[in-house]
Design a protein around this motif. Structure first.
Motif, PDB file in Angstrom:
ATOM      1  N   ARG A   1      10.597   3.801 -12.004  1.00 55.11           N
ATOM      2  CA  ARG A   1      11.056   3.025 -10.843  1.00 55.11           C
ATOM      3  C   ARG A   1       9.989   2.329 -10.036  1.00 55.11           C
ATOM      4  N   ASP A   2       8.811   2.942  -9.873  1.00 47.67           N
ATOM      5  CA  ASP A   2       7.872   2.390  -8.900  1.00 47.67           C
ATOM      6  C   ASP A   2       6.575   1.930  -9.543  1.00 47.67           C
TER       7      ASP A   2
ATOM      8  N   LYS B   1       7.460  -6.028 -10.385  1.00 47.56           N
ATOM      9  CA  LYS B   1       6.437  -5.142  -9.799  1.00 47.56           C
ATOM     10  C   LYS B   1       5.824  -5.782  -8.556  1.00 47.56           C
ATOM     11  N   GLN B   2       5.475  -7.068  -8.706  1.00 51.50           N
ATOM     12  CA  GLN B   2       4.831  -7.753  -7.590  1.00 51.50           C
ATOM     13  C   GLN B   2       5.801  -7.924  -6.415  1.00 51.50           C
ATOM     14  N   ALA B   3       7.047  -8.243  -6.743  1.00 51.57           N
ATOM     15  CA  ALA B   3       8.055  -8.396  -5.691  1.00 51.57           C
ATOM     16  C   ALA B   3       8.230  -7.081  -4.940  1.00 51.57           C
ATOM     17  N   LEU B   4       8.259  -5.988  -5.692  1.00 44.92           N
ATOM     18  CA  LEU B   4       8.388  -4.673  -5.058  1.00 44.92           C
ATOM     19  C   LEU B   4       7.191  -4.368  -4.168  1.00 44.92           C
ATOM     20  N   GLN B   5       6.008  -4.740  -4.668  1.00 41.14           N
ATOM     21  CA  GLN B   5       4.809  -4.488  -3.855  1.00 41.14           C
ATOM     22  C   GLN B   5       4.869  -5.263  -2.542  1.00 41.14           C
ATOM     23  N   ILE B   6       5.360  -6.513  -2.608  1.00 41.05           N
ATOM     24  CA  ILE B   6       5.472  -7.312  -1.382  1.00 41.05           C
ATOM     25  C   ILE B   6       6.479  -6.653  -0.436  1.00 41.05           C
ATOM     26  N   MET B   7       7.615  -6.245  -0.981  1.00 41.57           N
ATOM     27  CA  MET B   7       8.650  -5.637  -0.144  1.00 41.57           C
ATOM     28  C   MET B   7       8.177  -4.309   0.452  1.00 41.57           C
ATOM     29  N   GLN B   8       7.357  -3.591  -0.329  1.00 39.44           N
ATOM     30  CA  GLN B   8       6.904  -2.291   0.174  1.00 39.44           C
ATOM     31  C   GLN B   8       5.951  -2.435   1.353  1.00 39.44           C
TER      32      GLN B   8
ATOM     33  N   PHE C   1      13.788  -0.377 -13.343  1.00 34.87           N
ATOM     34  CA  PHE C   1      12.822  -1.085 -12.495  1.00 34.87           C
ATOM     35  C   PHE C   1      13.495  -2.285 -11.824  1.00 34.87           C
ATOM     36  N   TYR C   2      14.330  -2.968 -12.593  1.00 33.66           N
ATOM     37  CA  TYR C   2      15.113  -4.099 -12.075  1.00 33.66           C
ATOM     38  C   TYR C   2      15.998  -3.620 -10.929  1.00 33.66           C
ATOM     39  N   ARG C   3      16.692  -2.522 -11.179  1.00 30.56           N
ATOM     40  CA  ARG C   3      17.582  -1.993 -10.127  1.00 30.56           C
ATOM     41  C   ARG C   3      16.793  -1.607  -8.879  1.00 30.56           C
ATOM     42  N   GLN C   4      15.601  -1.058  -9.103  1.00 31.64           N
ATOM     43  CA  GLN C   4      14.777  -0.642  -7.967  1.00 31.64           C
ATOM     44  C   GLN C   4      14.428  -1.852  -7.099  1.00 31.64           C
TER      45      GLN C   4
END
Lengths: 769, 430, 204
Positions: free
Chosen positions: A191-192, A326-333, A356-359
């Motif tokens: 997931r992360d 991954k990068q989008a998640l990092q920005i959101m985090q 990962f997509y769902r996350q």
């Protein structure tokens, strides 16, 4: 040992319907009367304990040293009919005679008799194979490329007890992985984004005593073969030669040049960045724009930037969807209030990466299916919003990220292209190119032969512009300096079930140079390539072949006394196993050889042969067939069947009890590429009415396990037309049939159809001469 | 602690393409290998595929080479109809309990086929997923390795069994064959237990089972295979007529939190291959592929381009809501075309559900000690885990054939490293 | 609580985030992958201008006006097929109902034809515990104004008479449930629970 006198013994099995269908006594007559074989025995169940004991007793008593088993197909009962490590010579009376023919018929018996004659002749032409490894073999593995794939490859080898020479062109190890802020999750719960552990990997490799690291180094020349490669390395302007056993190429990839993506705004605004460039901007703080260091609150990722695009990279780069997630998640985090969009055509998160997509969706990343049209200098992204059914221009973005694709480093773009071998950079192997070039040269001047020049090689098609640069290993092979490519510049295997198949024995590619893949998969791939490298070293040291004739100890012997230096064997060898000495005589680099016999098929003066597979052996088998004269009205058709596909298909036709003409005589061959035209011509002179070459599919999706056997056979047959015409023979007498292993059901049609054609043409006028 | 030297033998559990590969690769590197397969023949899922994407070549081609590699290699021992009952110990010193089912045919079998002629009893043909029947004394299929017959348990203790036994001239029929359990000493284990299709009946809206013309992707492979129930013709199971209007429904079970939350990776390409099967047979056929995202990676994109260039193959971005059955049994696929916004209800000759992959190890092999498993049941060794256990192929996650073979080759190396390390350690202890 | 006023700007996430936080089931909306299983499962999907799948995309795109004016909110029959089949676990029915409730609260309902009908329907149910065909239609027709009400009633007179003849529409006083008081109590309790849930929901 090779000089021992051959004492054949013939063992006739009456089981599985053989005894009911044909006369074993008649076969015994053939062996005893015609061939004077001293020992000939019958048994109703030869593969049983009692039957085998019969053979073992003769072997033990010294009466027999070459058992000939006339029973089932050589493909089955291999354990039962292998004695003292050597398989018996087999006559296939079951699958290809009694199961495919009516019982008790004269033609069935004639077929069986001929197969026994051919087996006895084959035995007479066979010498036991002896391994011939010579000299010192290196057990060191050279790993080219010190990125994450190469580092993992080096560790995999070291952990299996092998010394490694790790060569990296840059001054530091790690490659692109040094730039990654975080990596993709490949372990549960998937997931992360994960911490980048490249530094730990580098430290482990540097601390490993079995690994010698050479940074700032290039390979400038590679000679030799498995177990005996001599690799010239240059480092800091000095060069040295290292002796290694196998080579694993892990040169990785480079990003597609975003300067080609002006329509996507690259270069028009500094806040249009590539995914790679974004990695350096991603920290534990919230994302800032490059232009003014202001927070980037609204960011759009544009997927397939250059990938899946006929104007750029035709293929899918596989990893970009997950990387953008991954990068989008990092920005959101770092900034949960950010607005992050991913504009995609097909979202590709295969397998457990769906998690990962769902996350990312859960975190609020907005995924938009659409085709991008343009990115303007003021960061306006225009696209067809497919799900809304309207064209949308998204304005007011702070940053646009282009998910650029992967280009394989199958050449080194930092050095000059090589003078020769340009055709190696064309998409896939072009099976006809080397041959047609060779023939052109031979036709022009039979005596003075020159190697194909770069211009000649280039004349066929332009070299892909995506692949500039020089060879990675600069192989000193007649076939050229490059590692052959498959498609799109990747150095992958052509075979779905054999991904480590290589056309340069002992040299294995892994990681993104083979196929676009992420770091976790590349690490696994590196382990696979190392295992194959180990096998090639150990196989070479034993004198044994690599896949697909694994363990075969036979190898082609070239009789230089009659060699005309025509160069066909060197040029046609699919594996580049034959080099030339200073006098232009061919010399075999044995450990590169895969034992297919293509050289034997190429040789016009039959001076290349194996101990257990030779022109004379097959000519003897052809001659052993009794060809009735035309008044008997029994035509004879000779079939050369590829042992990997066509021969098993013939066996399975028998297993299914499909019936077909008894006028055929089948000789299994290692590959259609090993069939010289001489065999065809001889068979016609002998009175055979038709010849069929039965082999696998050629062309783009070729099936040949030796790359181009079928293509070579086709090419050679195209040359025989003239010969046939000059002999006043019809061209239709010689044909080629594409038979795959799953074609057992079409065997009767193919065979009977050809027999009908031949019967239509009439008998071979050479019969009886 | 260790009793004597560590075992160097590698056990491979599962004889599909991944298990076969792991076994031959380890054996060809010089290690002793025992390969267990629960069915009567090797080859697993791929042996029942008609062709592979994207080359459209036959799996038997590569399997033939692999079987020859096994035949020639004395280091590989193949045990069919076998399962792991339990496993204990550690790298270099595993004790594995193996249970075999009776085949009722011993090593003497020559595959002559006389036994099959001795009985009229026909049993469901599991190789063709029950779509046709075979003799109760049968060879699993024409390319079966080992090439040995099997007697179906259905006829045991019936007069037919005695007839079958009497017909065999070679004493190969053993009606007293029983289940047996034996112990193996093993150095490292590779789980190559593969996958099974998701149970289609759990996806109730898609009406699998309600009409014979709704089949799954594995059954489609058998319809296309020359040795399948229709001799390779794509025919409607209901009436044997050519299937010329065909719907291929993607993500039947996959990418669905109600069923399999992950993507099964192979189904998109598999369905495109099915479209080719249909179009090769019928020039007037129309194939509709219903999908969410087409996942054609790397050069497989070229296969997608090739199939989508066919004007009679339609890619419809839509996860159908349900499949209704008309009174005459015709399946009707209902849903929303998300691009045109059309709400459709279209009748088809044949509907094929692209079922996702579920790890077989989920229920079939409940050995207590397989190593770390993820939430879906895939065997995924974690850093710091016991080094002697690894997974190959789809046992470790949804992979295509090439990636399975890649994974199996890496697993072979991992197993070799584990037994080497255990041997070095036991040597140090002595 | 305020809805973003800027709705002309595509993909301004203000509206989407407001929906995620304030509409029942909205917290799962970001999981939608636009597969269309919901719209394709809907038994009256052909009667919807957008259908649930596109409606969700429109929420993301910030198309507030179009979302609240959509007949999708009012044509839902609450069969829950979409919710049961959604591969991403989104309670689609709840989201549609929740958006309808917001449409009422924000005053969009009076502009939407189907919303008027829903209003009449609800009026009948709360008053009699049953739907009375005559009163529901009459209230619906006259919600367009007196003249329009007369005209619509006359247009449908023939159908009404036909129904009466076939015994499909009764004449006389509206039927009521026997315990109308009990019904009131149930409805009051339901309203109370709904309010309590809403407050609780806002806290979490």
């Amino acid at each position: 040992m090779n000089n021992q006198i051959l004492n054949p013994g013939v063992y006739l099995c009456g089981g599985c319907g053989i005894g009911e269908s044909i006369s074993l006594d008649a076969l015994e007559q053939v062996a005893g009367k015609e061939y004077k074989v001293p020992v000939c025995r019958q048994h109703a169940f030869l593969c049983g304990d009692e039957g085998r004991a019969l053979i073992e007793a003769d072997l033990a008593a010294g009466n027999v040293n070459q058992p000939i088993v006339a029973a089932c197909s050589p493909r089955v009962m291999t354990d039962q009919f292998t004695f003292e490590g050597t398989p018996a010579i087999r006559a296939n009376l079951r699958e290809q005679v009694v199961w495919a023919q009516p019982a008790g018929e004269e033609d069935t018996q004639m077929l069986a008799n001929d197969y026994l004659r051919m087996a006895i002749t084959q035995a007479a032409g066979t010498v036991p194979t002896v391994a011939a490894p010579e000299g010192e073999y290196s057990h060191t593995i050279l790993v080219l490329g010190g990125g994450s794939t190469g580092l993992n490859a080096a560790l995999a080898a070291a952990n299996t007890g092998y010394e490694v020479l790790l060569v990296e062109r840059d001054n530091q190890l790690g490659g692109w992985a040094n730039k990654w802020s975080k990596t993709l999750p490949h372990l549960p719960p998937y997931r992360d984004p994960q911490p980048n552990t490249i530094n730990e990997l580098i430290t482990t490799v540097e601390a490993e005593p079995a690994i010698t690291v050479l940074t700032g180094s290039l390979v400038t020349k590679t000679e030799g073969g498995p177990g005996k490669f001599n690799v010239t390395l240059s480092q800091d302007g000095s060069s040295r030669v290292e002796h290694v056993g196998a080579i694993v190429v892990a040169t990785g990839w480079r990003p597609y040049d975003a300067n080609n993506l002006v329509h996507l705004g690259y270069g028009l605004n500094t806040d249009v960045v590539t995914g790679i460039e974004l990695e350096e901007l991603l920290t534990n703080e919230s994302l800032q724009r490059r232009s003014d260091n202001k927070p980037a609150k609204t960011v759009m990722f544009v997927q397939c930037a250059g990938s899946r695009d006929p104007d750029h990279l035709p293929y899918c780069s596989s990893v970009c969807c997950e990387v953008s997630i991954k990068q989008a998640l990092q920005i959101m985090q770092t900034d949960p209030a950010a607005s992050v969009y991913v504009l995609f055509d097909e979202l590709r998160t295969p397998g457990t990466a769906e998690e990962f997509y769902r996350q990312a969706q859960k975190a609020g990343v907005v995924f938009i299916k659409g085709k991008v049209k343009s990115v303007s200098a003021d960061l306006g992204v225009t696209y067809d919003d497919v799900m809304l059914g309207q064209e949308v221009t998204l304005q007011g973005l702070d940053m646009v990220v282009l998910a650029t694709g992967m280009v394989p480093n199958s050449t080194n773009p930092e050095i000059e292209p090589a003078e020769n071998g340009a055709e190696q950079l064309l998409d896939d192997v072009n099976p006809n190119t080397p041959l047609s070039l060779a023939i052109k040269i031979i036709d022009n001047d039979a005596k003075e032969v020159v190697p194909p020049t770069a211009e000649q090689a280039q004349a066929s098609e332009p070299v892909s512009a995506a692949l500039p640069g020089g060879p990675l290993l600069n192989l000193q092979y007649v076939q050229g300096p490059h590692i052959p490519m498959l498609v799109d510049g990747f150095s992958d295997s052509h075979y779905i079930c054999f991904p480590y198949e290589t056309r340069r024995t002992g040299i294995y590619t892994c990681g993104p140079v083979r196929r676009p893949m992420d770091m976790a998969e590349a690490s696994e791939d590196a382990a696979g390539a190392i295992l194959k490298a180990i096998q090639s070293i150990e196989g070479a040291a034993r004198g044994a072949a690599m896949h697909p004739r694994v363990g075969d100890l036979s190898f082609p012997k070239i009789g230089l006394d009659t060699c005309t230096k025509c160069r066909r064997c060197t040029i046609e060898c699919p594996f580049g196993a034959i080099e030339e000495d200073e006098n232009s005589f061919p010399i075999l680099i044995e450990s590169r050889c895969r034992r297919c016999g293509t050289c034997m098929g190429a040789c016009p003066v039959r001076t290349i042969s194996f101990d257990n597979y030779s022109p004379n052996m097959v000519l003897g088998m052809i001659d052993a067939v009794e060809v009735p004269d035309e008044f008997d009205e029994k035509p004879r058709i000779l079939i050369f069947a590829c042992e990997n596909d066509a021969y098993p298909a013939l066996d399975m036709a028998g297993l299914n009890r499909y019936q077909y003409s008894a006028f055929i005589r089948v000789i299994p061959v290692r590959c259609l590429g090993s069939v010289p035209l001489l065999w065809v011509a001889t068979a016609l002179e002998k009175g055979f009415d038709g010849i069929m070459l039965m082999g696998c599919k050629s062309g783009d999706d070729y099936q040949c396990h030796y790359v181009k056997g079928s293509a070579l056979a086709k090419e050679r047959l195209s040359k025989i037309g003239e010969t046939l015409k000059s002999l006043m023979l019809e061209e239709e007498r010689v044909t080629m049939a594409e038979i795959s292993i799953a074609d057992s059901h079409s065997i009767p049609d193919v065979i009977d159809g050809f027999v009908e054609t031949i019967e239509g043409i009439g008998f071979n006028p050479f019969k009886g001469f | 602690m260790n009793q004597g030297p560590a075992s160097q033998t590698i056990l491979v559990v599962g004889g599909g393409i991944a298990g076969i590969t792991a076994a031959v690769e380890a054996a060809e590197t010089g290690y002793e290998v025992i390969l267990l397969e629960q069915s009567p023949a090797l080859g697993g899922r791929v042996s029942a595929f008609s062709r592979y994407f994207p080359k459209l070549c036959h799996p038997t081609c590569g399997l033939e080479i692999n079987y020859q590699r096994i035949r020639k290699n004395p280091r590989i021992k193949v045990i069919t109809m076998a399962k792991v009952e339990s496993l204990s110990g550690q790298a270099g010193d595993y004790t594995v309990l193996v249970k075999t089912k009776p085949r009722y045919v011993n090593e003497k079998c020559t595959a002559c086929g006389d036994c099959a002629k001795a009985t009229d009893v026909r049993v469901s043909n599991s190789f063709n997923y029950g779509m046709d029947k075979v003799s109760a004394a049968y060879l699993p299929h024409e390319h079966a390795y080992p090439q040995k017959f099997v007697i179906a348990p259905e006829v045991i203790d019936t007069p037919d069994a005695d007839n079958i036994k009497a017909a065999c001239k070679y004493g190969a029929v053993d009606l007293d064959d029983t289940e047996s359990v034996f112990e193996l000493k093993i150095g490292a284990v590779i789980w190559a237990t593969g996958w099974k299709p998701y149970d289609a009946t759990k996806i109730t809206p898609y009406s699998y089972g309600a009409s014979p013309d709704i089949i799954n992707n594995l059954e489609m492979e058998r319809l296309a295979a020359h040795d399948g129930p229709t001799g390779g013709k794509i025919l409607r199971p209901s009436n044997g007529e050519p299937a010329k209007r065909v719907a291929l429904i993607q993500c039947a079970g996959s990418r669905d939190t109600n069923h399999l939350p992950y993507c099964s990776r192979i189904c998109c390409l598999g369905s495109m291959k099915h479209a080719v099967y249909v179009r090769e047979q019928y020039t007037d056929a129309v194939v509709d592929i219903y999908y969410i995202d087409i996942r054609a990676h790397d050069r497989l994109e070229a296969f997608y381009r090739r199939v989508s260039a066919d004007p009679q193959v339609n890619f419809i971005k839509s996860k159908p809501g349900h499949v209704e059955i008309e009174e005459d049994g015709t399946p009707v696929v209902c849903g929303e075309d998300t691009i045109s916004r059309e709400v459709y209800a279209r009748s088809y000759d044949l509907v094929v559900l692209a079922l996702g992959m579920e790890p077989s190890a989920l229920t079939d092999t409940d050995a207590p000690h397989m190593g770390s498993r993820d939430d879906y049941g895939f065997i995924v060794p974690l850093p710091g885990d016991e080094p002697g256990l690894s997974s190959a192929g789809v046992a470790g996650g949804p992979l295509d054939v090439s990636m399975s073979v890649q994974s199996a080759t890496a697993a072979a190396l991992s197993a070799i490293q584990a037994v080497r390390k255990a041997t070095a350690q036991s040597g140090a202890l002595e | 609580m305020a809805v973003s006023s800027d709705t002309s700007q595509k993909y301004d996430l203000g509206f989407a985030r407001w929906v995620y936080q304030n509409v029942k089931g909205g917290d799962k909306l970001s999981m939608c992958m636009q597969c269309g299983a919901c719209s394709g499962s809907c038994p009256i999907g052909t009667e919807m201008d957008h259908g649930p799948r596109k409606l969700i995309m429109m929420v993301r795109a910030g198309m507030k006006e179009a979302v609240f004016q959509s007949n999708t909110l009012w044509n839902c029959t609450s069969c829950y097929r979409c919710t049961v089949r959604c591969p991403r676990g989104i309670p689609v029915t709840h989201v549609v109902q929740g958006l309808a409730a917001k449409a009422v609260a924000l005053g969009y309902a009076s502009e939407v034809d189907t919303a008027r009908f829903a209003h009449s329907f609800w009026w009948s149910v709360t008053h009699f515990g049953r739907t009375d065909e005559r009163l529901v239609t009459a209230k619906y027709y006259f919600s367009f104004g007196f003249i329009a009400g007369i005209k619509k009633s006359l247009d449908n007179l023939k159908i009404a008479l036909g129904m009466v003849m076939k015994g499909r529409m009764h004449v006389g006083l509206p039927h009521k449930v026997s315990d109308n008081k009990g019904l009131r109590a149930i409805l009051e309790k339901a309203t109370e629970i709904e309010m309590r849930d809403k407050q609780g929901g806002a806290e979490s």
